[in-house]
Design an enzyme around this catalytic site. Structure first.
Site, mmCIF file in Angstrom:
data_model
loop_
_atom_site.group_PDB
_atom_site.id
_atom_site.type_symbol
_atom_site.label_atom_id
_atom_site.label_comp_id
_atom_site.label_asym_id
_atom_site.label_seq_id
_atom_site.Cartn_x
_atom_site.Cartn_y
_atom_site.Cartn_z
ATOM 1 N N TRP A 109 0.816 -1.217 0.000
ATOM 2 C CA TRP A 109 0.000 0.000 0.000
ATOM 3 C C TRP A 109 0.846 1.261 0.000
ATOM 4 C CZ3 TRP A 109 -4.238 -0.779 -2.157
ATOM 5 C CH2 TRP A 109 -5.049 -1.869 -1.881
ATOM 6 N N LYS A 114 -12.845 -1.051 6.153
ATOM 7 C CA LYS A 114 -12.155 -2.029 7.005
ATOM 8 C C LYS A 114 -12.703 -1.983 8.431
ATOM 9 C CE LYS A 114 -9.381 -2.292 3.363
ATOM 10 N NZ LYS A 114 -8.306 -1.539 2.750
ATOM 11 N N ASP A 133 -1.747 6.875 5.985
ATOM 12 C CA ASP A 133 -2.840 6.051 5.476
ATOM 13 C C ASP A 133 -3.211 5.090 6.604
ATOM 14 O OD1 ASP A 133 -4.536 4.221 4.300
ATOM 15 O OD2 ASP A 133 -3.165 3.662 2.670
#
Ligand SMILES: *Cc1c(COP(=O)(O)O)cnc(C)c1O
Length: 360
Positions: A102, A196, A172
């Protein structure tokens, strides 16, 4: 009705009581005669829903008054572009810490808008450890330092907030936000997709320090200009109304559980149960360095990948689903976000032991 234990990395399981409440309010939200999806985002009912969600989020995070909470769209991958567009503010480059899939994507996207300096990388360790803070080669002129707080695919998580001095820290937090207390004042900006730990896909949270607003590149789409979004109370254009409503119910649920400190205790207990079962076995292995292990995404492997299909099939028969690891790292991954009960992790541990016995 049978509900499974859903170990999906995202979109992920939500608290059952939240789903029940949403179902009960589907046709008629609190006497309004309409469902939340059908409401004008500028009407009195939804104005109340959005304000309450924002109030609860601010309270949970204990976000200081000089931080704006923005409800946006586009997910974390859109933020990978929106962040540099808004945050470069005349600087030539930003620092990125490369800890896996990511953060790598974040750095790649940022290169389209400005210079990117990879100040540290976990590549040499095969992304099994987060490079120690004292090895980072930070540029004091950087516009910001970007980290991925929890690498959802690799299963690595910062267990501390790195000190980067005066340069704003950007994180993030897609897969770890609201899983533990966070000192918002140590960050310039926090972003994350909701799917999530918070609610349905479609909602992106941005928490940004006020003084960093107002310097967006001219090419920035108006709807993605943080200043514009903030000035319009996240309603410059139609926000993802239903996702905001569900997020508000989840915030309320977290508060009822005892807030972020209680979430952290709950998540630490679940992670300890699962990792200690894996550590106690010589059959299963875990690739990530202990001090970097994610509490949210537990990555593990069987001794031979030819056993993976049988493991997953048996798990599914026991109502334990979505345990297959991401294709990039292979093996297994159990995502155990806030909504996963301890009983779900215990059921997985029981299956780990049973499967090992039948193979050993
Ligand atoms: C899931 C995830 C993403 C991707 O988010 P989208 O909402 O699909 O854009 C990015 N970063 C992290 C850490 C994630 O967990």
């Amino acid at each position: 009705m049978t509900r499974v234990y859903n170990f999906s990395a995202g979109p992920a399981a939500l608290p059952e009581s939240v789903l029940q409440q949403a179902a009960a309010e589907m046709l008629d939200w609190r006497g309004s005669g309409m469902g939340v999806m059908e409401m004008s985002h500028r009407g009195p009912q939804f104005t109340q829903i959005a304000a309450e969600a924002e109030r609860l989020l601010r309270e949970l995070l204990q976000a200081p008054a000089n931080y704006k909470l923005l409800f946006m769209q586009g997910g974390a991958l859109a933020e990978n572009a929106i962040v540099p567009m808004n945050m470069l503010r005349g600087s030539a480059s930003a620092d990125y810490i490369d800890t896996g899939e990511w953060s790598k994507k974040s750095a790649q996207e940022a290169r389209r808008y400005g210079g990117v300096n990879i100040a540290a990388s976990g590549a040499a360790s095969g992304y099994t450890a987060i490079p120690a803070r004292d090895t980072w080669q930070l540029d004091p002129q950087a516009a910001y330092v970007h980290i991925c707080s929890n690498e959802t695919i690799g299963g690595l998580e910062y267990q501390y907030t790195p000190d980067v001095g005066e340069v704003p820290l950007v994180a993030d937090m897609s897969s770890s936000i609201l899983s533990r207390p966070v000192d918002v004042s140590k960050y310039g900006l926090i972003y994350g997709g909701a799917q999530k730990n918070i609610g349905p896909a479609g909602l992106t949270l941005v928490i940004v320090r006020e003084d960093l607003l107002g310097g967006a590149l001219p090419c920035t789409p108006t709807a993605f200009n943080y200043q514009v979004v903030a000035d319009n109370g996240s309603m410059y254009n139609t926000p993802p109304t239903y996702a905001i409503y569900i997020a508000g119910l989840v915030f309320h649920w977290i508060q009822q559980q005892g807030g972020l400190a209680a979430m952290e205790a709950h998540n630490a207990a679940k992670a300890a149960l699962l990792y200690s079962a894996l550590d106690a076995s010589s059959f299963y292995s875990t690739p990530v360095a202990r001090e970097c292990r994610s509490r949210m995404n537990v990555v593990f492997r069987l001794p031979d990948e030819r056993l993976d299909a049988a493991f997953l099939k048996g798990a599914e028969a026991r109502g334990l689903v979505q345990l297959k690891g991401h294709r990039v790292v292979g093996g297994m991954r159990a995502s155990i976000y806030n909504a996963m009960p301890l009983a779900g992790v215990q059921a997985l541990v029981d299956w780990l032991r049973e499967f090992e016995k039948t193979q050993g």
